[in-house]
Design an enzyme around this catalytic site. Structure first.
Site, PDB file in Angstrom:
ATOM      1  N   SER A  56      76.334  23.624   6.356  1.00 41.52           N
ATOM      2  CA  SER A  56      76.167  22.217   5.985  1.00 41.52           C
ATOM      3  C   SER A  56      75.115  21.584   6.882  1.00 41.52           C
ATOM      4  O   SER A  56      74.871  22.038   7.998  1.00 41.52           O
ATOM      5  CB  SER A  56      77.491  21.467   6.094  1.00 41.52           C
ATOM      6  N   ASP A  57      74.511  20.537   6.355  1.00 37.45           N
ATOM      7  CA  ASP A  57      73.539  19.798   7.149  1.00 37.45           C
ATOM      8  C   ASP A  57      73.429  18.399   6.573  1.00 37.45           C
ATOM      9  O   ASP A  57      73.804  18.156   5.423  1.00 37.45           O
ATOM     10  CB  ASP A  57      72.169  20.475   7.132  1.00 37.45           C
TER      11      ASP A  57
END
Length: 197
Positions: A73-74
């Site tokens: 995730s980012d």
């Protein structure tokens, strides 16, 4: 099922565990700055950067963890088409809060699942946050009380804490704002049989 989270993020881990997903952490340790720079030079949008980084993290960790499902995730922050990184100093955080004051910005959260070094799913969600007009006194008090913590978040705030006082309006999913589009992730884990539907 134990999901590997390609991150050191306590907030993302807490979100997943609160939702009943057993998680272990294994950070990807990528040169995110170099990847962002390359993507931006190729014309990628802040949304595409978040999604691409999520995928890169998931693939990097899954390539060394055979057979295990890995979640990357980012999150990126966009104001008027410009992508912002975490402030490097309290002076920079102060300047950023002055810049955000009275304006809206967008948070893009990307997520990706990978297995055996192969990307199998990605998603993106966005939320719009309007910062109220901040007085210099408030900014000073906020940074005095939240100093180093303000440097660990891209916008200089943690919405689940005192940072919520920065805002006059928020449009979007709470989990997306915290850095993970959790509901689509859970739906995909159910779809692929990793969670009971």
């Amino acid at each position: 099922m134990t999901l590997i989270l390609a991150s050191r993020s306590a907030a993302r881990r807490q979100m997943l565990e609160a939702a009943g997903v057993t998680v272990s952490l294994d950070a990807a340790d990528l040169d995110e700055g170099a990847i962002k720079g390359r993507l931006l030079s190729e014309g990628a949008t802040p949304a595409a950067v978040a999604q691409a980084l999520a995928g890169q993290k998931a693939m990097a960790v899954s390539s060394r963890r055979p057979g295990v499902l890995v979640l990357g995730s980012d999150q990126t922050l966009e104001l008027d088409g410009t992508l912002y990184d975490k402030a490097a100093s309290l002076d920079e955080a102060r300047a950023r809060l002055v810049q955000f004051s009275g304006r809206s910005h967008r948070l893009h959260s990307g997520a990706a699942l990978a297995r055996d070094g192969q990307l199998i799913w990605t998603c993106h969600d966005a939320a719009d946050l309007t910062v109220r007009s901040l007085s210099p006194a408030f900014i000073d008090a906020y940074l005095s009380g939240n100093g180093e913590a303000a440097l660990s978040a891209v916008g200089g705030y943690w919405l689940e804490g005192e940072g919520v006082q920065l805002f006059e309006q928020i449009r979007g999913d709470y989990f997306t704002i915290l850095g993970l589009p959790l509901l689509p992730v859970l739906a995909e884990l159910r779809r692929c049989g990793e969670l009971v539907s």
